[in-house]
Design an enzyme around this catalytic site. Structure first.
Site, PDB file in Angstrom:
ATOM      1  N   HIS A  54      10.962  -5.301   2.432  1.00  0.00           N
ATOM      2  CA  HIS A  54       9.853  -5.849   1.561  1.00  0.00           C
ATOM      3  C   HIS A  54       8.797  -4.499   1.499  1.00  0.00           C
ATOM      4  O   HIS A  54       9.065  -3.402   2.127  1.00  0.00           O
ATOM      5  CB  HIS A  54       9.210  -6.833   2.462  1.00  0.00           C
ATOM      6  N   HIS A 104       5.540   1.426   0.405  1.00  0.00           N
ATOM      7  CA  HIS A 104       7.078   1.886   0.862  1.00  0.00           C
ATOM      8  C   HIS A 104       7.864   0.724   1.294  1.00  0.00           C
ATOM      9  O   HIS A 104       7.242  -0.462   1.757  1.00  0.00           O
ATOM     10  CB  HIS A 104       7.026   2.965   2.060  1.00  0.00           C
TER      11      HIS A 104
HETATM   12  P1  2AM Z   1       6.251  -0.483   8.494  1.00  0.00           P
HETATM   13  O1  2AM Z   1       7.402  -1.119   7.666  1.00  0.00           O
HETATM   14  O2  2AM Z   1       5.925   0.905   7.834  1.00  0.00           O
HETATM   15  O3  2AM Z   1       6.491  -0.501   9.808  1.00  0.00           O
HETATM   16  C1  2AM Z   1       5.425  -6.027   9.098  1.00  0.00           C
HETATM   17  O4  2AM Z   1       5.366  -5.539  10.104  1.00  0.00           O
HETATM   18  C2  2AM Z   1       4.873  -5.017   7.967  1.00  0.00           C
HETATM   19  O5  2AM Z   1       3.661  -4.494   8.074  1.00  0.00           O
HETATM   20  C3  2AM Z   1       5.741  -3.778   7.857  1.00  0.00           C
HETATM   21  O6  2AM Z   1       5.792  -3.514   6.470  1.00  0.00           O
HETATM   22  C4  2AM Z   1       4.745  -2.650   8.752  1.00  0.00           C
HETATM   23  O7  2AM Z   1       5.126  -1.450   7.998  1.00  0.00           O
HETATM   24  C5  2AM Z   1       3.524  -3.347   8.332  1.00  0.00           C
HETATM   25  N1  2AM Z   1       2.895  -2.900   9.390  1.00  0.00           N
HETATM   26  C6  2AM Z   1       2.748  -3.165  10.737  1.00  0.00           C
HETATM   27  N2  2AM Z   1       1.770  -2.778  11.424  1.00  0.00           N
HETATM   28  C7  2AM Z   1       0.781  -2.443  10.402  1.00  0.00           C
HETATM   29  C8  2AM Z   1      -0.511  -1.669  10.501  1.00  0.00           C
HETATM   30  N3  2AM Z   1      -1.202  -1.468  11.537  1.00  0.00           N
HETATM   31  N4  2AM Z   1      -0.979  -1.269   9.330  1.00  0.00           N
HETATM   32  C9  2AM Z   1      -0.523  -1.543   8.254  1.00  0.00           C
HETATM   33  N5  2AM Z   1       0.706  -2.033   8.203  1.00  0.00           N
HETATM   34  C10 2AM Z   1       1.309  -2.235   9.109  1.00  0.00           C
END
Ligand code: 2AM
Length: 191
Positions: free
Chosen positions: A54, A138
């Site tokens: 996602h 991303h």
């Molecule tokens: P990532 O894929 O780059 O880890 C669910 O965890 C989603 O939220 C993931 O896409 C994750 O990004 C993102 N995510 C998790 N923690 C976050 C944070 N503190 N700030 C922004 N995005 C976050």
């Protein structure tokens, strides 16, 4: 009040770990999952499961379950038109050893949607994690790439055309095998 005069501990309200995202259609998931699997076989690391691929628009973290209806109503009030994304590039972040897919040139509607959502959420009293940081759209494909094998050159990918017609509210439940995502609500993008 218990006999020792101490107040009984209050039960903490139930919370849900939630975020908003664009969820790709099956055909795009399949192609991104192929890229993730082949990268994992070359680099090591943990490929994102196809059902978890996602693009996050806004991450909130823990929110009281009692506030989820307000959260959904707030997201439903966001007005944004559908748009097209070309997923045409791979990237690697060394700070978290992550391989991701994204757009070499995202249309302005994408950051526009993330900003509109953040603004409405903030106005309704929700706290978006990292709201001050620039939005870095991303789709995470491969995590925990061993440092001995950081990719030096990323292969080109066949561009994937993704027609974004809505976004979703997702609940993340952490389990031993990694997070499991459940879509709680969907919000169409209307012209
Ligand atoms: P990532 O894929 O780059 O880890 C669910 O965890 C989603 O939220 C993931 O896409 C994750 O990004 C993102 N995510 C998790 N923690 C976050 C944070 N503190 N700030 C922004 N995005 C976050």
């Amino acid at each position: 009040m218990p006999p020792d005069g101490l107040a009984a501990p209050q039960a903490r309200p139930a919370t849900a770990r939630v975020f908003f995202a664009l969820w790709p259609p099956a055909a795009i998931v399949e192609q991104l999952a192929d890229i993730a699997r082949s990268a994992a076989s070359q680099l090591g690391g943990k490929a994102t499961r196809p059902e978890s691929i996602h693009l996050t628009l806004a991450f909130l973290g823990e929110v009281a379950e009692s506030r989820l209806p307000l959260l959904a109503r707030t997201a439903a009030s966001v007005r944004a038109a559908p748009f097209e994304l070309q997923i045409d590039t791979l990237g690697y972040w060394s700070h978290n050893h992550l391989l991701w897919a994204g757009c070499s040139a995202a249309p302005s509607e994408l950051p526009g949607l993330a900003a509109a959502l953040q603004q409405q959420l903030a106005a309704a009293g929700f706290v978006v994690a990292d709201a001050g940081r620039p939005f870095a759209p991303h789709l995470s494909l491969l995590r925990k790439i061993p440092v001995a094998h950081p990719p030096k050159i990323l292969p080109p990918i066949v561009p994937l055309a993704w027609s974004c017609t809505g976004f979703v509210l997702v609940r993340s439940q952490l389990s031993a095998s990694g997070p499991e995502y459940k879509i709680l609500a969907e919000f169409p993008l209307v012209p």
